[in-house]
Design a protein around this motif. Structure first.
Motif, PDB file in Angstrom:
ATOM      1  N   THR A 126       2.561  -5.821   9.065  1.00  0.00           N
ATOM      2  CA  THR A 126       2.740  -6.051   7.632  1.00  0.00           C
ATOM      3  C   THR A 126       4.227  -6.074   7.274  1.00  0.00           C
TER       4      THR A 126
ATOM      5  N   LEU B 206       1.048 -10.008   8.242  1.00  0.00           N
ATOM      6  CA  LEU B 206      -0.174  -9.660   7.524  1.00  0.00           C
ATOM      7  C   LEU B 206       0.173  -9.287   6.088  1.00  0.00           C
ATOM      8  N   VAL B 207      -0.844  -9.382   5.227  1.00  0.00           N
ATOM      9  CA  VAL B 207      -0.721  -8.796   3.898  1.00  0.00           C
ATOM     10  C   VAL B 207      -1.888  -7.842   3.708  1.00  0.00           C
ATOM     11  N   SER B 208      -1.658  -6.796   2.903  1.00  0.00           N
ATOM     12  CA  SER B 208      -2.692  -5.783   2.712  1.00  0.00           C
ATOM     13  C   SER B 208      -3.003  -5.628   1.227  1.00  0.00           C
TER      14      SER B 208
ATOM     15  N   TYR C  37      -6.757  -6.017   5.294  1.00  0.00           N
ATOM     16  CA  TYR C  37      -5.647  -6.760   5.860  1.00  0.00           C
ATOM     17  C   TYR C  37      -6.093  -8.186   6.160  1.00  0.00           C
TER      18      TYR C  37
ATOM     19  N   ASN D 153      -1.143 -13.654   7.033  1.00  0.00           N
ATOM     20  CA  ASN D 153      -0.264 -14.459   6.191  1.00  0.00           C
ATOM     21  C   ASN D 153       0.172 -15.678   7.008  1.00  0.00           C
TER      22      ASN D 153
END
Lengths: 109, 109
Positions: free
Chosen positions: B57, B62-64, B73, B76
């Motif tokens: 992240t 990744l985005v959470s 999660y 991206n």
DNA sequence: CTTATATTTCAAGTTTTATTGAAATATGGA
DNA sequence: TCCATATTTCAATAAAACTTGAAATATAAG
């Protein structure tokens, strides 16, 4: 490219000295450059340059060739292409261009 | 993407647990999966999964998003696209497709 | 307020990776 | 053969990354 080689190649690209070696060799073109010249260009001692060049050669990112006393290294562009292909195939489900991979329209939001 | 972020992203992709998390999340689609589900899928303890998810992240891979007690999660894809672009721009002098990058005709031999 | 679930954070130890400098190997020339 | 140059290899150390399990935080429900 299999997972093992992809991991090793990502690892090779995750070190600043090695990434700069790659950029330098891309600029320097098809004849390659000697270990000594590369070391000077990235400000690394001979043994340190040798260590990183060996790592990059093992993964396939570079190829080497001895010419007399010197060893020339150059970029293996196929290796980079294979890595990109691996990333796009596994991460973008087979779309094979950067554009289609990265289009925000395809990104669920 | 700058050199610093490229190095961090390559580093994130150079660990087998993280690479498998990425592959898993690509398969799982746009809603994402919880930290717990991800940990089970890649056979990692909660703290280990959390550690690797945080790394991914931070780099932007990744985005959470928290939804109640769970944290979801997802991939991206722009981050992957940016990395590919960085690699191709710096390694293939601006050619922006995998094909032109990897064409043996362009590879000096 | 207490308990349960989901996740993260932290500290300790382990493993991997990187750096350093000296020694070894390889090549070429006097 | 002897010496110089180019590079690698090795052993020791240092630094970074990873794993583990316990404790802490966040949220929700009874």
């Amino acid at each position: 490219m299999d997972e093992f080689n992809a991991l090793a190649t990502f690892g090779a690209l995750s070190n600043v000295t090695r990434l700069r070696i790659l950029k330098y060799l891309v600029r320097m073109g098809c004849n390659g450059k000697t270990a000594g010249e590369i070391g000077k260009a990235v400000e690394a001692t001979p043994s340190r340059a040798s260590f990183h060049l060996a790592t990059m050669t093992e993964t396939g990112l570079l190829v080497s060739e001895r010419r007399s006393r010197e060893i020339f290294y150059k970029v293996n562009f196929n290796s980079i292409g294979n890595l990109v292909h691996y990333l796009i195939h596994d991460c973008c489900k087979g779309n094979n261009t950067v554009q289609s991979c990265c289009n925000p329209k395809d990104n669920c939001e």
